[in-house]
Enzyme design. Sequence first.
Site, PDB file in Angstrom:
ATOM      1  N   CYS A  30     -14.514 -30.354  43.752  1.00  0.00           N
ATOM      2  CA  CYS A  30     -13.340 -29.614  44.188  1.00  0.00           C
ATOM      3  C   CYS A  30     -12.196 -30.609  44.113  1.00  0.00           C
ATOM      4  O   CYS A  30     -11.975 -31.210  43.062  1.00  0.00           O
ATOM      5  CB  CYS A  30     -13.543 -29.033  45.577  1.00  0.00           C
ATOM      6  SG  CYS A  30     -14.201 -30.174  46.794  1.00  0.00           S
ATOM      7  N   SER A  31     -11.492 -30.846  45.222  1.00  0.00           N
ATOM      8  CA  SER A  31     -10.454 -31.870  45.164  1.00  0.00           C
ATOM      9  C   SER A  31     -11.051 -33.227  45.513  1.00  0.00           C
ATOM     10  O   SER A  31     -11.199 -34.088  44.662  1.00  0.00           O
ATOM     11  CB  SER A  31      -9.323 -31.525  46.122  1.00  0.00           C
ATOM     12  OG  SER A  31      -8.824 -30.252  45.794  1.00  0.00           O
ATOM     13  N   ASP A  32     -11.451 -33.368  46.776  1.00  0.00           N
ATOM     14  CA  ASP A  32     -12.015 -34.641  47.196  1.00  0.00           C
ATOM     15  C   ASP A  32     -13.537 -34.655  47.118  1.00  0.00           C
ATOM     16  O   ASP A  32     -14.161 -35.693  47.267  1.00  0.00           O
ATOM     17  CB  ASP A  32     -11.565 -34.967  48.623  1.00  0.00           C
ATOM     18  CG  ASP A  32     -10.093 -35.368  48.640  1.00  0.00           C
ATOM     19  OD1 ASP A  32      -9.663 -36.066  47.703  1.00  0.00           O
ATOM     20  OD2 ASP A  32      -9.382 -34.980  49.581  1.00  0.00           O
ATOM     21  N   GLY A  33     -14.083 -33.463  46.963  1.00  0.00           N
ATOM     22  CA  GLY A  33     -15.528 -33.405  46.798  1.00  0.00           C
ATOM     23  C   GLY A  33     -16.301 -33.589  48.080  1.00  0.00           C
ATOM     24  O   GLY A  33     -17.442 -34.036  48.057  1.00  0.00           O
TER      25      GLY A  33
END
EC number: 3.1.3.95
Lengths: 489, 638
Positions: free
Chosen positions: B353-356
């Site tokens: 995703c973004s930061d995971g």
Amino acid sequence: MEFSELIRTGQAQAELLRGPEMPPLRGTLCVTGHHLLLSPGPQATPDLWLLLLRSVDSIEKRVAGDAGTITLRCKDLRVLQLDIEGVEATLDIARSIEALSSLESVITSFPFFYRPKGLRLGESWHFHPPERYYKRVARETRAWRLSEANEDFSLCPSYPRAVIVPRTVDDDALARSARFRQGGRFPVLSYYHAPSGTVLLRSSQPLTGPQKRRCAEDEELLQAVLAGARPGARGFIVDTRSAQAAKQARMTGGGTEAKSAYPGWKRLHRPLEREGACILVHGAEGTDSTLLVTSLAQLILDPLSRTMAGFQELIEREWIQAGHPFQLRCAHSAFSHTRPKHEAPIFLLFLDCVWQLGRQFPLSLEFGEGMLLALFDHSYASPFGTFLCNSEKERCLCEVRTRTHSLWSGLNQPKEQRKLRNPLYAPNPLAIWPSVEPQSLRLWQGLFLRWTHPPEPSEVAWEKVWQIATDQEKTEGSQPTDSASEPQP
Amino acid sequence: MEHIRTTKVEQVKLLDRFSTSNKSLTGTLYLTATHLLFIDSHQKETWILHHHIALVEKLALTTSGCPLVIQCKNFRIVHFIVPRERDCHDIYNSLLQLSKQAKYEDLYAFSYNPKQNDSERLRGWQLVDLTEEYKRMGLPNSNWQLSDANRDYKICETYPRELYVPRIASKPIIVGSSKFRSKGRFPVLSYYHQNKEAAICRCSQPLSGFSARCLEDEHLLQAISKANPANRYMYVMDTRPRHRMQSWWATQKDIGRIILNAMANRAAGKGYENEDNYSNIRFQFVGIENIHVMRSSLQKLLEVSGSRGLSVSDFYSGLEGAGWLRHIKAVTDAAIFLAKAIMVENASVLVHCSDGWDRTSQVCSLGSLLLDPYYRTIRGFMVLIEKDWISFGHKYSDRCGHLDGDPKEVSPVFTQFLECVWHLTEQFPQAFEFNEAFLLQIHEHIHSCQFGNFIGNCQKEREELKLKEKTYSLWPFLLHDQKKYFNPLYSSTSQKLAVLEPNTVSFNFKFWRNMYHQFDRTLHPRQSVFNIIMNMNEQNKQLQKDVKDLESQIKQHKNKQTDGVLTKELLNSVRPESPALKTSLCLKEQTLLPVKDALRTVEGSSPADNRYSEYADEFSKAEPAVVSSEYGVARMTC
């Protein structure tokens, strides 16, 4: 009338699609007087597929090339698709189904021809007459009597021959009260609540009209109810309509009980909080929402009505004999194109309420979801005579009791029990008050998604519940010596 | 306890927020260092842990007193009326202070003492062992190996020390890739499917503002793809909604092209190839919204479900408007995509995703749960949470608001995961070893800060806090009570349930009443099928055991002496002593008796006195108390 006149074709080759998860069936399609048959040929395992034509709600036909498709939407919400070889055959079969599924005549309907093995005609029909319930009431109180004033259905065509009324009110007074109530439905006893000595009555609306007419006998009747209960008892009249609707009804000759004319009774248009009071329930005609309210109240209050036998008796007494017009209300179901005004899923609404109750008190009902599904199916289309006609009077005229089988005798066969009973039932002597907050109500998936949603995981789980419950009975009942060998002499 | 000014207030009223008749209980309110305690006139205790308090409100003074409303993170809402405003004010101020701690060391876990010695505590922490878990998956093997690159948290602070990567990915490649990925969260293995030889991998997004290529990252993806001999393509799954990523999507595609180009080039050993050859990475977007959308969605949901006198249509339109179930469906759909890619296409999948650490954790763990029945057992579920959530750095302390911090970091991401699992248990009643109570209990403890597991935001931080020395692990306590969490319908051997294929048509998603109204007793079914089945099952087992014991005793005796009379005596003497037999007999009798109401109000966060303890008591007694206490309704008979 001959059915053969309506059957336009003998047979055709067809493929039947029964929805997701179900394999299609191929075979010879055949229309008979009451059924649609598909015979898959000698080597197939399910050797015959059968559909009662009465259960078809709507039919749709399409032809393309030299084949056709018929979509049948059934009253039990099932959707079936038939792919038929031959355009002519398709059209003929569709027309036959259309004609045969909408026959109005009661006495040519399938229950009059259905003769299953193992059941005798006339069985179970005398299982639940009002006399039986009166005996129960009479054990508790002497304030009520069984009146046969309606013996010839002249007082009220939608009431049974015998009704339970206050002992002090004579048959003449009943006749006068009947004239003051819509459809002759004067106040009668619906349920006697022994723990508090209070009663539940039902009727139709009083015909007060714009002139605010009164009826002395009707007022006496309600007075006698309070007098027969404990001293100082109060009564509530629960009008299932809104206050506005009740007022409007006066314009068309109906109306509500005037406060001044019925001292001791209070009228309400909303749910009642818990009080030890007598209740009279009515809406307009007293054959729909009235019955919904009185029968549900009994399920909540009366442990006996939550047993298998008690529930059957409740439906027989409070719906069938109380004159819910099943034939009118259940003529069509959700898929019908035409919507006659008198048709409405009131009984289904009742079954859904019972299901919600059963979900909140899963141990307190002796019957399970299977019973409710069976009642839903049979109320719309059935080989049994129980839900035929609109009233006792009509059933007498059609000789339903002597010429058809009772649904109860069908359901009470041992082989049906596993499907219908609740394996977890434990008698609960108390009232079961359900939560009616929206968060507590659920969609009845078992009914509304029965044919579209693969029910498998939950069915397997239910099977496991049965197994655990039966294991319980078995191990409990078994003696240690059962499995161990007998001690040597 | 400098924050506590008043420790005891009498004549306090507790209102039932859903009662139609404005019923209330009168009792005494106590404030302790860790809990707020209300004891009503029936001596029923209601415990509220300070850490569970999300919001305290003091409403305008009324004629009966000063209303104090407390909203908890476990969705309990209590409404007190304190007779004197001064007392109310004191309690209000104390709770404000006590519910928001400034530093980790003030959390309950650091003072909680379940009376275990050090070795017991250590054994508790060793209960869930991720090294064992990777071994169970069949790792290391010829394609995957343990990397020591992050042994000292040098490459990625929020990852664990032990990471599995493709064998052919060298350390420079890993280091290079980590520089290219947000927070250094480079692609690593999350789950390995032994039969399919396919892997679920996870990472964060490539760094924004990126225009050039990162050869090492390309290498790493290529290595992941190659580590799966069964399939020549892999999926890169971006869990974010596409519309938010419109511009980003273009870059992503470019990256893909570059990578593919590069891979194809290298494979062919010559110049640029035509695009048809680049088909071995497939991009997939699944629209899971971000933490802020989720937070406000849950808020809306609670507003709707908390309103009094709610009509059915308002409830359903409110449910629709909140969008919560739509988000649950999105997460489940993503997990299904993941599971299918592995089962049907044999393809490895890289999720980010973004930061995971939020959506990626949801999708990876839920996907593994669909694929592997082990994660559907009590122990396996603990392992799954430990692996995909705790060790991979889901920021529990930020997301649950353990400390007084940025409210924008708080989001019900893990709650959402639990709800997805609950929906699966509803659809597959026999596929899970654990029951709903287990999920609720875990939810209780992500907020309770009573155990060390969920404190902190990543493993490095947890080590610095010395949680394993100073606090206890939740798992051994849950395991100790596992009887309460067994699903009586569980079928561990069913082949059909090996891989779950849930149906996500909209009507399968329903409001989780037992979570969001778990303390609003009046809304729930008054009798529980689940409890009775659990009891029956347990009794059946006991009875069967008794039968076996007796049989073997008879046999023994027969061998010893042939006197039949004695054997009979033995039977008579043994049978009445068998407790299970006795209780099962009284089951039938006692159910007929109305038993006094047992309110389910005792909750704290200790597993010893939580809300399921009643079940446990009933359980151990094997008495029909389940039935009878559920008859609580009896109270209201006419």
